[in-house]
Structures are given as structure tokens and as C-alpha cells.
Scaffold this motif. Sequence first.
Motif, PDB file in Angstrom:
ATOM      1  N   GLU A 202     -14.636 -45.418  -1.917  1.00 54.37           N
ATOM      2  CA  GLU A 202     -15.956 -45.769  -2.451  1.00 54.37           C
ATOM      3  C   GLU A 202     -16.877 -44.559  -2.465  1.00 54.37           C
ATOM      4  O   GLU A 202     -17.617 -44.336  -3.434  1.00 54.37           O
ATOM      5  N   ALA A 203     -16.834 -43.761  -1.389  1.00 54.79           N
ATOM      6  CA  ALA A 203     -17.661 -42.552  -1.350  1.00 54.79           C
ATOM      7  C   ALA A 203     -17.245 -41.575  -2.444  1.00 54.79           C
ATOM      8  O   ALA A 203     -18.091 -40.952  -3.105  1.00 54.79           O
ATOM      9  N   CYS A 204     -15.921 -41.445  -2.657  1.00 55.28           N
ATOM     10  CA  CYS A 204     -15.428 -40.550  -3.707  1.00 55.28           C
ATOM     11  C   CYS A 204     -15.868 -41.036  -5.086  1.00 55.28           C
ATOM     12  O   CYS A 204     -16.291 -40.244  -5.929  1.00 55.28           O
ATOM     13  N   LEU A 205     -15.779 -42.340  -5.300  1.00 50.39           N
ATOM     14  CA  LEU A 205     -16.199 -42.898  -6.591  1.00 50.39           C
ATOM     15  C   LEU A 205     -17.682 -42.671  -6.838  1.00 50.39           C
ATOM     16  O   LEU A 205     -18.099 -42.282  -7.930  1.00 50.39           O
ATOM     17  N   VAL A 206     -18.488 -42.900  -5.804  1.00 45.29           N
ATOM     18  CA  VAL A 206     -19.931 -42.678  -5.941  1.00 45.29           C
ATOM     19  C   VAL A 206     -20.212 -41.212  -6.248  1.00 45.29           C
ATOM     20  O   VAL A 206     -21.060 -40.883  -7.091  1.00 45.29           O
TER      21      VAL A 206
END
Length: 727
Positions: free
Chosen positions: A332-336
Motif C-alpha cells: 500500500e505504501a509503494c502504491l501510494v
Amino acid sequence: MEEELKCPVCGSLFRDPILLPCSHNVCLACARNITVQTPEGETPVQSRASASSDYDYLDMDKMSLYSETDSGYGSYTPCQLKSPNGVRVFPPSAPHHRHCSLTCPLCHRSVSLDERGLRGFPRNRLLEAIVTRYQQTRGAASFPSFNSSSSSSSSSSSSSAAVKCQLCDRNPVEATVMCEQCDVYYCNACQQRCHPSRGPLAKHRLVPPPNPAAGGAASGGAGSGVGSGAGGSGGQQPPATARKPATCVDHEAENFSMYCCGCKAPVCVKCLEEGKHAKHDVKPLAVMWKQHKCQLSQALNGVSDKAKDAKEFLVQLKNLLQHIQENGVEFEACLVAQCDSLIEALTRQKAKLLTKVTKEKEYKLKVVRDQITHCTMKLRQTTGMMEYCLEVLKENDPSGFLQISDALIKRVASSQDQWVKGALEPKVGPDFDLTLNTDSLLQTILQLDFCQGKGQHLLFTLVSAPMLQLEKCCTRNNSATLAWRVTVPCGSPIEGYILELDDGNGGQYREVYVGKETICTVDGLHFNSSYNARVKAYNAIGVGAYSKTVVLKTSDVAWFTFDPSSAHRDIVLSNENQTVSCNSYDDRVVLGTAAFSKGVHYWEVSIDRYDNHPDPAFGVARINTMKDMMLGKDDKAWAMYVDNNRSWFMHNNSHTNRAEGGITKGSTVGVLLDLTKRTLTFYINKEQHGLTAFENLDGVFVPAVSLNRNVQVTLLTGLEVPKNISQ
């Protein structure tokens, strides 16, 4: 293990369990509750759907219940006595035979009851012993405290634990007898009324109820003995009471001693002598007991291995659960971060585009303001001159008027010339000549998604921009070779690339290659031109971003040879396709390998052999010109044909502009194709021959020569336009 010891009907630990033919167990009292009457002669259904086999046990008292076919229990009638377990009882009526069946609550298999009723099912004494042992084990922790207070509460517990009559409606009294067949406790009054010792009930055996005080004393004494023997340890469990040997269902006085292999049931000696097992294969009970114990132990070993694997699998699943949580947060952090980088890049690009719009707006405003200032000044001058001329016209002095009239007339005419066509038109329009095409980018954003390749985690599948490899990009003549590579792999495989070039003048880009290769050579470019090139990748998700732009400049002058692939079959080429001759006396055409559509180009043809005064022709043509006649006889060629004395220009078989002077061996014929001025001019020995041969040329042209067997020429290319010619 507790779930294995619970009755599927009541949900409590088994009490007096019986073994059904399907190998499932139910409490004896529960078996009475689920026994139903079937019409005479009807066979019970062997299997039922789950929806139709779920009994409503709350309404069980509305059904006909029987303990056995010759008992006094009958169909439901109101205002009759009701036992605590839900069975309706009433005084016996005339004896008659009834058909009953019982359905297993687990597998829904039904079985008919014979004349023995529920006594026909064997009692599972092994399961009963395990339940008793389990109850003692479960109560072991609280057993010492119960033992310490047993003396003070023995009288109250014995009175409260006394067995009550099960058929008394209100305030049940202590039971005096129990029917072993009905398994119901009766007081004297209820026994005389509901279970008289006559008729079919005379066969039933009535016994005194168990003494709870004696059982408790025995249990307490046993507990005390254990405590003293263990040195006062409170962790010891009370011992189980000894069980009497199991007896045969058909012969109650006989113990089981043999095992019938066909019926898979223990039998007694009388069953072998009198009963249905007389001719069956039987073995000693102890031998089969040990054999089945060995089989069960072996089966348990396999199940134990599977249980061990299941425990390890559970640990693996729990670890996987934790990893999924951690990877989910990380992903999720990578996607954000990836989405934020896209938004940031879009914000930066928006600022650049706004800067361009601002510059365009300021330029237009400046042009309009300058035009307003200039027009205002000219209008003021013109208005002042007009007012002055009107005042002069009012004067009546002829000589004075004539002195200044010529100058005024010139000034007025000059002022009128200032307001020419276009002077009163705005130099810029209100519309902005800027177009932003976001359709492809918007489509890419809308198609942005995840993909999952084999053996890969979910990845963000935005196709990265390829990188042009400058060390491998080059130009040769009017061809350009470009190479690229992808630096950052994406989750979805790249399906191909799109290479784009502009028009050589900074105009619109156009696609010149679409495919999977990472190197491409583009031919047919303009000479002396600079091209901007870029490339992008695409996959199943969409089209990625463009690479950085690279500028490629083609050769200043044209290098080419004669083209053997398009030449007439009588044409003979040599000297690496730079020298041409012919095998025929008729004129044959050969074309060059270069094509021109813009720029200024100059090349020469050297006369190597010239016999018997032939008429070779030199010029330009379309790629599809006729090859078996003199150059210029069709409408697809523009040429000058020349002999040793004079020359003519020819197009579409039209001969024009005869000029004196010819060629000999060693002469050179120059061809100047100026597509900027759209003209074609010929030269002999560096001197212009005749006027400009052709004008208004437009399209794509290739160098061309026609000759016969009396002429041989050599092509000279890569020449700059001579200074005297360009002047």
C-alpha cells in the motif's frame, strides 16, 4: 475429544448410548424421542435430504412415539400424562402391532424396529465407560473440595439425588421401580396405572431404582482410599467403578465369548447353537479384540502423521497471515508513493504548460498593443493631415494653393498607400494555437491496473519509458538507425514499441515503426535535415511514457548509386553499380537509389564511351516511369536528351527549348534539382545548358538516365552545388 462424546440429538454427553446399524450413537432416551410410527406395510426411506430430515424437537410431543411395539405407548392424545423426556404415555389399550422406524440424525439413514424395539440395538458400553471416565477426569480439579465438604452435605445431597418418578405431573415422588425395557422410573401409583404387570407388559422386567446414597458412599470411600494411598495428593482422579461384563441382547444371561465375522458383532454361545449365527464364520472374542486393536493402532499412526502435518500447516498459515499483513502495508505504501509520483509529475508538467500559455498570451497582448499604438499614431497623423488639407481647400489664393498642392497631393497619396490591405487587420487572433491531446494519457490512466504473473507478486503495471542508446544511434546518407532498451521491468510483459519521428522541420510526429524489436533503421529521409525521434513501449495494460528525444541529422549531400532492382533487364551495371551500359540498340532507363522531395541536390554523369552519335537522356523521374523507351517520353519523367551538337528538353514526349552544344567522350552532364524553387536545370561541363528546363515540380523524384549500347556513363554523387552554379 468432547465433541466425540456428545449426543447429536440433545447435544449433551452420551447417557446410556446405543449403537445404530450405521455405526453412529445416540442416547437411549433420545432414540425414543426420534422414533416415529410408519403406516403398516410402509418401508422407511433409507436416505433423506438434509432439509427434510431436520426434526423439530420442540414439537416432538405432537408425534407418535413408541419405546417398543408391544409396550403401552400409543399415538398422541390430548389430556394424557407426559413424561419429562417428552414421551406421551397413557393406560394400555387393546394390544395391536405397530410399525416404527428410527432415522440417524447424522447420516439420515432410517431403520425399522422389530418386535424388540430399541432393545434390538446393542448398548455401547465402551462409549459409556469413556464418557464416565471423561466426566471423572473433568471433575478431578474440584474433587478434593467436594470430598472435604461431603460429610456436611451428605444428607442433603442424598435426598436431592433420589430418583423421582418420571410420570407424576406435579410434585413427583420417589420412584419405587424401573422398567429395564422402557427405561422409565415409576412410583407405585403410576406403575399400577401406566405399567401393570399383565398382558404384553408382563414380559417387562421391573427392578428397584439405584440407591444414590450407596453410590455416593462408595465413590467417597474410593476417593478417600486414593487420597491416603497417594500421600495426601489432591491431583489423583477418583477411580472408575468396575463394569460388569456385557451380556447378549438375545440371551441376557449369557456373556459375549465369540465374534461373528459376517455380521461384525460379538455373540454368545447360545447364539451359535440356536440363533442365526450358527452357520457364520466366528472367531474367539479375545483374538479378534487384539486383531482389531492392532488395526486401530496402525490406522491411528497414519492419522497421527497427518495430524502432525496439519499442525505444521497451521503454523505455516499463521506465519503466512502475518506476512500478508506486513506485505500488504508495504505494498500500500509503494502504491501510494507511485501514485504520488505520477501526481507530482503531472503537477510539474501542468506548471510548464501554464508557462507556455502565459508566454503565448503575453506575446499576443504585446502584438495587439503595439498594433494599437501604431494604428493610433498613423490615424492621428492622417486625421491631422486631413484637417490641414480641408483648411487649405478653403483658401481662395490660387497661386498660394498651387505652391503647396503638389506636395499635399503626394502626401495624401502616400498616406493612402499606408492603409493597404492587411494594415487594418489584426496580426494575431483571439484563439490560442495550442492543442493539448490528453486522450491517450487519460485512457492509460483509466486502464491502470494490477496484474499477476506466474510466480510474481502483484506489481504496479505502468510501463516505464525506454532509454535510447545514443552510442548505437547513427545516420548514414538519408537513413537513420535507432536503438533503445528498457531499464525498469514492469509487472506485465512488454508487447512492443512505437518509434516516432517528426517531419524534419519540427512538425508533427508520425509513427515509423511498431514492433517487438529494439533497433530500427528508417530509410527515405530528407537530406540535410534534422529529425527528432522518440520511442515508447506498450503492453496489455496500455501505452507507457515517451523516452527522451534524440536529434538525428541526415547527410548534407546525397550519396547514391544506380538501382539494379528497378533497372531494365538490358541494363548492365558495374563499378559497384556506379557505371551503366546497355546491351540493346534501343534506349533503356535506369534509376538511382535515392529519392528527393525537398532541398537542393546536384549530381553529375561522366561520359565514358560515346559512339555513333546516340542520344542519351539525363534527368529525374517517378519511381514507376517506363523503362523501355527514352527518358521523358511519358508523363512521369523530366529529361534533357543530347547528341554531339545540340540538346532538347523533353517531358510527356514534348520536345522544347533546343540548345546548341553537345557532348563527347569525357564530358560531364550535371543535374540540379532545386525543390525549394521547384525547378530542374541542366549543366554540361559545369556550364548551364539552356534556360531553366522545368518549373513547378512537386512530389518525389529519383535520378534517372536512359541510353543504348553506344553509350557508357558513370554516376558521380555526394557533390556540393558549385559556387558559380548556386550564384
